[in-house]
Design an enzyme around this catalytic site. Structure first.
Site, PDB file in Angstrom:
ATOM      1  N   GLN A 235       0.826  -1.214   0.000  1.00 55.04           N
ATOM      2  CA  GLN A 235       0.000   0.000   0.000  1.00 55.04           C
ATOM      3  C   GLN A 235       0.860   1.265   0.000  1.00 55.04           C
ATOM      4  O   GLN A 235       0.349   2.362  -0.190  1.00 55.04           O
ATOM      5  CB  GLN A 235      -0.934   0.001   1.215  1.00 55.04           C
ATOM      6  CG  GLN A 235      -2.068  -1.012   1.094  1.00 55.04           C
ATOM      7  CD  GLN A 235      -3.057  -0.956   2.233  1.00 55.04           C
ATOM      8  OE1 GLN A 235      -3.241  -1.950   2.913  1.00 55.04           O
ATOM      9  NE2 GLN A 235      -3.702   0.179   2.450  1.00 55.04           N
ATOM     10  N   ARG A 382      -9.676  -0.246   7.176  1.00 59.02           N
ATOM     11  CA  ARG A 382     -10.608   0.669   6.519  1.00 59.02           C
ATOM     12  C   ARG A 382     -10.994   1.845   7.420  1.00 59.02           C
ATOM     13  O   ARG A 382     -12.159   2.160   7.616  1.00 59.02           O
ATOM     14  CB  ARG A 382     -11.855  -0.056   6.044  1.00 59.02           C
ATOM     15  CG  ARG A 382     -12.496   0.710   4.901  1.00 59.02           C
ATOM     16  CD  ARG A 382     -13.535  -0.056   4.171  1.00 59.02           C
ATOM     17  NE  ARG A 382     -13.959   0.739   3.028  1.00 59.02           N
ATOM     18  CZ  ARG A 382     -14.353   0.244   1.872  1.00 59.02           C
ATOM     19  NH1 ARG A 382     -14.361  -1.044   1.697  1.00 59.02           N
ATOM     20  NH2 ARG A 382     -14.722   1.025   0.897  1.00 59.02           N
ATOM     21  N   CYS A 383      -9.974   2.434   8.012  1.00 55.50           N
ATOM     22  CA  CYS A 383     -10.217   3.643   8.795  1.00 55.50           C
ATOM     23  C   CYS A 383      -8.906   4.379   8.915  1.00 55.50           C
ATOM     24  O   CYS A 383      -7.876   3.874   8.530  1.00 55.50           O
ATOM     25  CB  CYS A 383     -10.775   3.327  10.173  1.00 55.50           C
ATOM     26  SG  CYS A 383      -9.553   2.746  11.336  1.00 55.50           S
ATOM     27  N   GLU A 758     -13.254   5.337   3.680  1.00 53.61           N
ATOM     28  CA  GLU A 758     -13.363   4.680   4.974  1.00 53.61           C
ATOM     29  C   GLU A 758     -14.560   5.107   5.783  1.00 53.61           C
ATOM     30  O   GLU A 758     -14.938   4.437   6.744  1.00 53.61           O
ATOM     31  CB  GLU A 758     -12.078   4.944   5.741  1.00 53.61           C
ATOM     32  CG  GLU A 758     -10.955   4.308   4.971  1.00 53.61           C
ATOM     33  CD  GLU A 758      -9.611   4.693   5.453  1.00 53.61           C
ATOM     34  OE1 GLU A 758      -9.535   5.637   6.241  1.00 53.61           O
ATOM     35  OE2 GLU A 758      -8.648   4.050   5.048  1.00 53.61           O
TER      36      GLU A 758
END
Ligand code: CDP
Length: 804
Positions: A235, A382-383, A758
């Site tokens: 990522q 996802r935050c 997110e």
């Protein structure tokens, strides 16, 4: 020049901001033409596989590799002893700790990497893994952070218990750090004096991002040219390149890191894993490419987990419901090594956004990180760096306060929202919220679902249940969240010392098409589609004529990667800024071609026109051609630019969610009747992509709230290491989502955009959880912990006497 295309057509041809342009990536993905790590085949390529510990805590007495080495096709078996002379048996973590690459003397969690087998193919490697004989001596196991903090058992024997950790003094040999923000004495004083005080303890369970594609890499050392190429599910490819250079001593220009197509990341692919280091070493040793791709069980059991926060809160209010203070303490279970992926100055990520969307005058947050015999990690699934935990905490505290006050939770929120005119708003725990209009969003949401009608229906259902006419109860889950996305700025946020900016470089070709490269990397978010739209609006070239490239460190400008919904706030801003540089040069070229002063031309969609004479213009295509083919006095040839963007602040998207849920009290099965999600992410680049992001994020929120869990037994055995046990929702469980929006642009972002990827996860988890808890509220429920799987829901009903 005469132009027979209307302005409306020109805008539409551009496919710029606000256009629901179809995703250009999908032609590739839907035809099975994606290029993922395991698709890679190279001549002579070997495969690596790990011997992993069956124990959660054990001393390693011996490792015998003879039988494995004797197997036909096995090339090497690496252990910590082989890595030690290279200084690679331990590696630094993103959180300032260090982590064993291969077990050095002992193992600290089940599934830990013990030896790396390199063989001609994956099957031989797996067979050889079985032949490596490891003699273990079991040690006492600590899976509970509270017990760990009391125990005589020293988990990290490599650390001096008296020496401070990366974030200050340690209180115990199994303690990692204490992080405090806010005014504890002041907060306690306010709470002690308050009319109303509500308290709650909640466990935000350990879970895992579980992307479709697990982690993997191919390392290829070209010994002739001294160049290492590393393809991987990264990522943050540039950060991997810098870390690989620092660890290996190979000069950074001799390392190329490439992230090809990535099958979802969700935070799981931010960190550096032993598989990457071992593959690099194996390729250096063997001189041929080495591939390592973990399987599903390895992914769930050993790569970065998420959450595992024990949160204790106190919230105070006046009799009218105005919140006066908030106290939060977290015991954070970080597992065997502190490998949290957080900016350096934030050992508990952005947990200090836990005052949420409310105007709370005074607050305190304290976080204690603790070692246990569990896998390391602590990623923002996802935050944005623990904002999920923060929002869950405050949205539960609001509900508990509403119960304490016997008040409607929607009204309690409304009373306490930060008002539109208070932005930019400085929170008690140190953030400056850029913009927001919470009341408008909340009113729109409640109206859309007919909130009052829902409450009436719920009251009727409770009465019917009590009369014995139904066994189904009804919950109305509310959540209002404020996200914090777009890390930097560089002055506040860095990873391993690397400031969190991002970048975009663009080259306009003579015929008026372009290639743009960014420091981010899409893992399914559709950057190739949406970044081209930002550029299209800025430079007047159709998005269809702009190729977006990411993920190759030899070509893309340096950037900090994609996680924490930072791509749009940071790289998206860099794209807008680079577009403006192009436009500034294009303006000078246009003025020269039109034989007027620079100030006498203005940009209009896809061209520069002479002010007051719209029939006199030069299109961006003509300008690009001239940039390469005309000698323009005072200007260099060409039309290229690069922008490195250091954001002045983060962006604060927000949203209002409502979930209507039926619960069968006899089976514990919840049925989601309705889910309404209103998101405000500022300027909307591509409404269709946003919609997709929201559907995906809500589905992952449903997973976490209603069943997804990484659970351990007392021996440290991971009980949910396969998809038989780890809940991954399918179309069967997923409801029809109703999406909606308001638009409150960010005042500091060049195009006013905030992140969105997110938000639905951050706001969704408390919404699903609150729906379950709200269904039980009329029967005396205050708080029950997630995940609300069927068994736990049934047990709540049972504990409340609903089966009597
Ligand atoms: O960093 P990441 O790509 O995961 O998250 P993001 O910045 O929230 O962007 C996710 C996707 O939504 C990207 O394709 C963005 O361009 C798109 N998006 C949008 O169309 N409009 C916004 N205001 C924010 C994001």
């Amino acid at each position: 020049m005469k132009d027979d295309v209307t302005r409306e057509d020109r805008v539409s041809n551009l496919k710029g901001l606000g256009c629901s342009r179809k995703r250009v990536e999908d032609a590739r993905f839907t035809q099975g033409k994606g290029n993922y790590i395991d698709d890679m085949q190279m001549a002579g390529m070997l495969t690596g596989d790990f011997v992993r510990s069956p124990y959660a805590h054990a001393r390693i007495k011996s490792i015998n590799i003879d039988a494995a080495m004797a197997l036909d096709g096995v090339i090497a078996v690496l252990t910590a002893k082989d890595l030690e002379p290279l200084g690679l048996h331990w590696m630094p973590t993103l959180a300032g700790d260090k982590q064993m690459v291969l077990a050095d003397g002992k193992v600290l969690f089940q599934g830990q990497e013990v030896a790396f087998v390199v063989a001609k193919d994956r099957y031989i490697a797996s067979d050889a893994v079985e032949l490596v004989e490891v003699e273990y001596e079991e040690l006492p196991v600590l899976v509970d952070p509270f017990k760990s903090m009391q125990s005589d058992v020293v988990l990290r024997e490599d650390l001096d218990p008296k020496a401070p950790g990366a974030h200050g003094p340690r209180k115990h040999h199994n303690h990692i750090f204490t992080w405090e923000v806010g005014d504890e004495a002041g907060t306690n004083a306010v709470i002690d004096d308050a009319d109303i005080v509500a308290e709650a303890s909640m466990y935000y369970h350990r879970t895992h991002p579980c992307p479709l594609e697990p982690c993997g890499c191919v390392a290829s050392m070209d010994k002739v040219n001294g160049k290492l190429t590393l393809w991987g599910t990264f990522q943050a490819p540039h950060v991997v390149r810098t870390v690989a250079s620092l660890l290996s001593g190979i000069e950074e220009h001799n390392i190329r890191v490439v992230s090809p197509d990535i099958g979802g990341g969700f935070g799981n692919k931010v960190g550096v894993y032993p598989g990457y280091i071992c593959s690099i070493v194996a390729s250096i040793v063997t001189g041929v490419p080495v591939k390592w791709v973990e399987d599903r069980m390895e992914n769930l059991m050993s790569t970065a987990f998420a959450r595992d926060y024990w949160m204790k809160g106190k919230i105070s209010a006046t009799k009218e419901g105005k919140i006066t203070g908030l106290h939060c303490h977290v015991t954070a279970d970080h597992g065997a090594f502190d490998a949290c992926a957080d900016p350096t100055k934030f050992p508990a990520g952005f947990m200090n956004i836990c005052t949420g969307s409310y105007d709370i005058p005074i607050a305190y947050l304290g976080v204690d990180g603790v070692y246990t015999n569990k896998a390391p990690g602590g990623v923002s699934y996802r935050c944005s760096f623990r904002v999920t935990e923060a929002v869950y905490f405050i949205e539960r505290m609001i509900e508990v306060l509403a119960i304490e006050m016997n008040m409607d939770a929607a009204e309690l929120r409304r009373i306490n929202f930060i008002k539109k005119e208070q932005f930019p708003y400085n929170s008690a725990l140190g953030w400056e919220y850029d913009s927001g209009d919470y009341h408008t969003a909340w009113d729109k949401a409640l109206k859309a679902v007919d909130y009052d009608g829902l409450r009436r229906e719920q009251a009727e259902r409770v009465a019917a249940f009590k009369r014995g006419e139904t066994r189904t109860i009804m919950g109305i889950g509310l959540s209002f969240f404020t996200e914090i996305v777009g890390a930097g700025p560089v002055k506040n946020c860095d990873i391993l010392g690397m400031g969190m900016f991002d970048s975009c470089e663009i080259r306009i070709h003579p015929t008026g098409s372009a290639v743009a490269r960014l420091g981010t990397i899409s893992q399914g978010q559709g950057h190739a589609t949406t970044f081209a739209q930002i550029l299209a609006s800025e430079i007047g070239i159709s998005a269809d004529s702009i190729t977006i490239e990411e993920g190759d460190t030899d070509t893309a400008p340096y950037g900090l990667g994609t996680y924490g919904s930072r791509s749009t706030p940071v790289a998206g801003a860099a794209a807008a800024m680079v577009g403006r540089k192009i436009r500034a040069k294009a303006q000078m070229i246009a003025a020269y071609l039109l034989e007027v002063h620079d100030d006498d031309v203005e940009f209009d969609v896809d061209r520069f026109v002479v002010k007051g004479a719209p029939e006199r213009f030069k299109t961006m295509g003509e300008i690009a051609y001239a940039a390469y083919n005309q000698a323009i006095p005072g200007l260099e040839p060409g039309l290229e630019a690069v922008s490195y963007y250091d954001p002045p602040n983060m962006t604060y998207p927000f949203g209002a969610y409502v979930c209507v849920m039926d619960i069968d009290v006899d089976t514990g099965v919840p049925t989601i009747k309705r889910f309404y999600a209103l998101d405000d992410c500022g300027t909307r680049i591509n409404p269709m992509v946003i919609e997709g992001q929201i559907h995906g994020g809500l589905t992952e929120a449903l997973a976490v709230a209603l069943g997804q869990e990484i659970a351990y037994d007392d021996m440290g055995n991971c009980k949910t290491g396969t998809l038989m046990d780890f809940f991954l929702p399918t179309a069967w469980e997923v409801p029809n989502y109703e999406t909606d929006f308001t638009v409150t642009p960010s005042p500091h972002h060049p195009i006013g955009a905030k992140g969105v990827g997110e938000s639905p996860h951050v706001g969704g988890v408390p919404c699903f959880s609150n729906a379950v808890q709200d269904a039980f509220r009329p029967f005396g429920n205050r708080h029950t912990n997630m995940p609300h799987d069927h068994w736990r829901i049934w047990k709540t009903a049972n504990d409340l006497g609903l089966h009597d």
